[in-house]
Every structure is written in C-alpha cells, then in structure tokens.
Design an enzyme around this catalytic site. Structure first.
Site, PDB file in Angstrom:
ATOM      1  N   HIS A 179       3.256  76.743 -76.280  1.00 33.95           N
ATOM      2  CA  HIS A 179       4.263  77.808 -76.182  1.00 33.95           C
ATOM      3  C   HIS A 179       5.267  77.380 -75.110  1.00 33.95           C
ATOM      4  CE1 HIS A 179       1.476  81.301 -77.660  1.00 33.95           C
ATOM      5  NE2 HIS A 179       2.410  81.092 -78.568  1.00 33.95           N
ATOM      6  N   CYS A 277       1.674  84.533 -69.735  1.00 37.06           N
ATOM      7  CA  CYS A 277       1.136  84.963 -71.030  1.00 37.06           C
ATOM      8  C   CYS A 277       0.683  86.417 -70.998  1.00 37.06           C
ATOM      9  CB  CYS A 277      -0.074  84.120 -71.419  1.00 37.06           C
ATOM     10  SG  CYS A 277       0.269  82.385 -71.600  1.00 37.06           S
TER      11      CYS A 277
HETATM   12  N1  ARG Z   1      -5.239  82.044 -77.125  1.00 36.77           N
HETATM   13  C1  ARG Z   1      -3.870  82.393 -77.208  1.00 36.77           C
HETATM   14  C2  ARG Z   1      -3.199  81.624 -78.327  1.00 36.77           C
HETATM   15  O1  ARG Z   1      -3.483  80.463 -78.464  1.00 36.77           O
HETATM   16  C3  ARG Z   1      -3.184  82.139 -75.897  1.00 36.77           C
HETATM   17  C4  ARG Z   1      -1.760  82.630 -75.857  1.00 36.77           C
HETATM   18  C5  ARG Z   1      -1.044  82.287 -74.574  1.00 36.77           C
HETATM   19  N2  ARG Z   1       0.169  82.963 -74.491  1.00 36.77           N
HETATM   20  C6  ARG Z   1       1.328  82.452 -74.047  1.00 36.77           C
HETATM   21  N3  ARG Z   1       2.341  83.234 -73.923  1.00 36.77           N
HETATM   22  N4  ARG Z   1       1.458  81.176 -73.794  1.00 36.77           N
HETATM   23  O2  ARG Z   1      -2.394  82.139 -79.082  1.00 36.77           O
END
Ligand code: ARG
Length: 284
Positions: A179, A277
């Site tokens: 991300h 996150c």
């Molecule tokens: N386990 C989640 C996923 O892989 C983690 C999300 C992390 N969020 C972020 N904004 N980077 O989707």
C-alpha cells in the site's frame, strides 16, 4: 559568533499542528487467519488483547493531541477491519468508498460506506477496485495514488473525476510495501509547504523521477525503519506518530523540526499494518 546547536536550531523550519479528525476501529476481532500480504503468517500466534491494548495507546495519543477520534464498530469475522485507512478516502465531505482486492476483506467496503452515510458524509460508491487511504494520500492539493498490488489505476481516474484534483499515479514494486501508506508518509500537507518521507526501493524508476522532482527536500527512510513500517505514520504537521522502533526516522524528523511520538503496534504489524493503517482522516 553563533554556536553550532544555535545554528541548527535557526535552520530548523517552524512546524505547526492542525487538529485532525480521524476514524478508527478497535481491533476486538483482530487475528491472522489468511495471508494477503507477506507480513501475515496464519501459523504465528496473535494476541488479540495485546493488540487492543497497543491500539488503545495510539487512540489515547491522538486524543492527547486534541484530535477528534470517531470509532466504527468492529465486525466479527473481519479481522483486518482495524486497518481503517483502507475503509475509504475522504475529502470535501465526500467519502469515496473502498472496493477491496481480496474476498476476505470485501465486506468491509459496505460497512465503512454505511458509517460514512450515517455520519453526514456524501458517499461515492466506487466502480473500481481500491483500498482507500491505504493507497491515496492528499499532499497539498494533489492526490498521490499507489497501484501495483491493491488499488487499480482505473480507480485513480475515478478519483480525479470525483474530486477535481490532480492525481499522480505511483507504481509500487515491493510486495512488502503493498500500500502507498507503507512506503510514503505525508508530513506536511499545507499547500506551498508540502513535505513527505518515503522509501525509494518501494517505487519504480518513473515514480522516483516524480518524487525527486516534486519533493526534493523529502526525508529518505532507510530499509531498517521501513521494515518496522516506520513510514506508516500519521502527522498533524508538527507531531508525527510513528512506530517506536523506527529510530533513525525519529532522528530525521526531529532534525526537520517535527515532534516524533513513538507507539508500539507490534501485534498489528503481524497483519502487515501500523499507525497509519489504523487511521482514516476525515476531511470535511
Ligand atoms: N492485513 C491487511 C491487508 O493486507 C493490512 C492492511 C494495512 N493497511 C494499510 N493501510 N496499509 O489488507
């Protein structure tokens, strides 16, 4: 004669805090039972009560900074719902909903859109797959938008049409930084004094050209700090809440006139997320 520390103090820019309004989700159902990013290992044990205690430290930190913190009810069976940043993207009171890449998280999209609608936001139901503020970051009047692992490039076009703002697409190339908010942090979003930090290795050559040209004074974060999701931080323009283990990033932030505040979210790191996150900014 000016002393050395006097000199560095004078060179340090003056930073100002703007009180933020954010949405968070208590990790009451947090666990790791599937693997949709390299940080997740369902074989490793997780401790939900520790996750909640660590998350509460972040929550109290925001309250201490004077933030308005709203909470969305966690839903059983959606262990990743704690990562509120993925729930949408909100500017000008318009909430662009999320449409998740993996089926495991798809029910979160409508859950967050329901919350936005119930709390006075205009909801834009997305046509394209996108994971909200995980991949979209507002810097000044520009939206930086990540793609490569989760949000599609068609969502970038949709964003631009919805908000009438410039959208810059950035390709992410390292699966550990899947991300945009794991690879790039917005430190100051004030138009005219935009300031960011990033991990160069997370971007392709074209992206690096754009970042270097637009943000020549950006903080470059090292691999060690990125590996504890140090970039996954949240700034109010002065105070920057970061992973406590991101020591060198903390040092660099102080040098640039910020006040880094470390929190330990080691449990939530097992799901591949950190400070940012867990935080969705609500811009009215
Ligand atoms: N386990 C989640 C996923 O892989 C983690 C999300 C992390 N969020 C972020 N904004 N980077 O989707």
């Amino acid at each position: 004669m000016i002393h050395e520390d006097e000199e560095s103090r004078l060179a340090r820019p003056v930073r100002t805090a703007t009180t933020r309004s954010v949405l968070m989700c208590r990790p009451e159902h947090f666990t790791v039972v599937y693997r949709i990013n390299p940080w997740m290992d369902p074989q490793l044990p997780t401790d939900t009560s520790l996750a909640v205690r660590q998350w509460e430290e972040l929550y109290r930190t925001y309250l201490g900074l004077g933030f308005e913190v709203q909470l969305i009810d966690p839903i059983e069976g959606l262990p990743d719902m704690v990562y509120a940043a993925n729930g949408g993207f909100v500017i000008d009171n318009i909430a662009y909903g999320a449409s998740f890449t993996y089926p495991e998280r798809q029910p979160e999209g409508p859950a967050y859109m329901g919350w936005f609608g119930d709390h006075g936001f205009d909801v834009a139901v997305p046509e394209s797959v996108n994971e909200g503020e995980g991949d979209f970051l507002l810097v000044g009047e520009t939206i930086l938008a990540g793609t490569g692992f989760r949000s599609t490039s068609t969502s970038h076009g949709e964003l631009g049409r919805l908000y009438g703002r410039e959208v810059i697409s950035l390709n992410l190339v390292d699966p550990s930084f899947y991300h945009l908010d794991t690879a790039l942090a917005v430190l100051d979003s004030t138009p005219g004094q935009e300031h960011i930090a990033y991990l160069p290795g997370a971007f392709d050559a074209a992206g690096l050209v754009i970042l270097r040209e637009r943000y020549p004074d950006a903080i470059i974060v090292n691999d060690e700090d990125a590996a504890v999701l140090g970039l996954n931080s949240f700034s109010d323009g002065l105070n920057v809440v970061i992973a406590s283990r991101a020591a060198d990033f903390g040092r660099q932030l102080r040098e640039h006139g910020y006040n880094p505040i470390g929190v330990d979210l080691s449990e939530l790191l097992l799901g591949g997320g950190g400070v940012k996150c867990c935080t969705l900014e609500l811009r009215r």
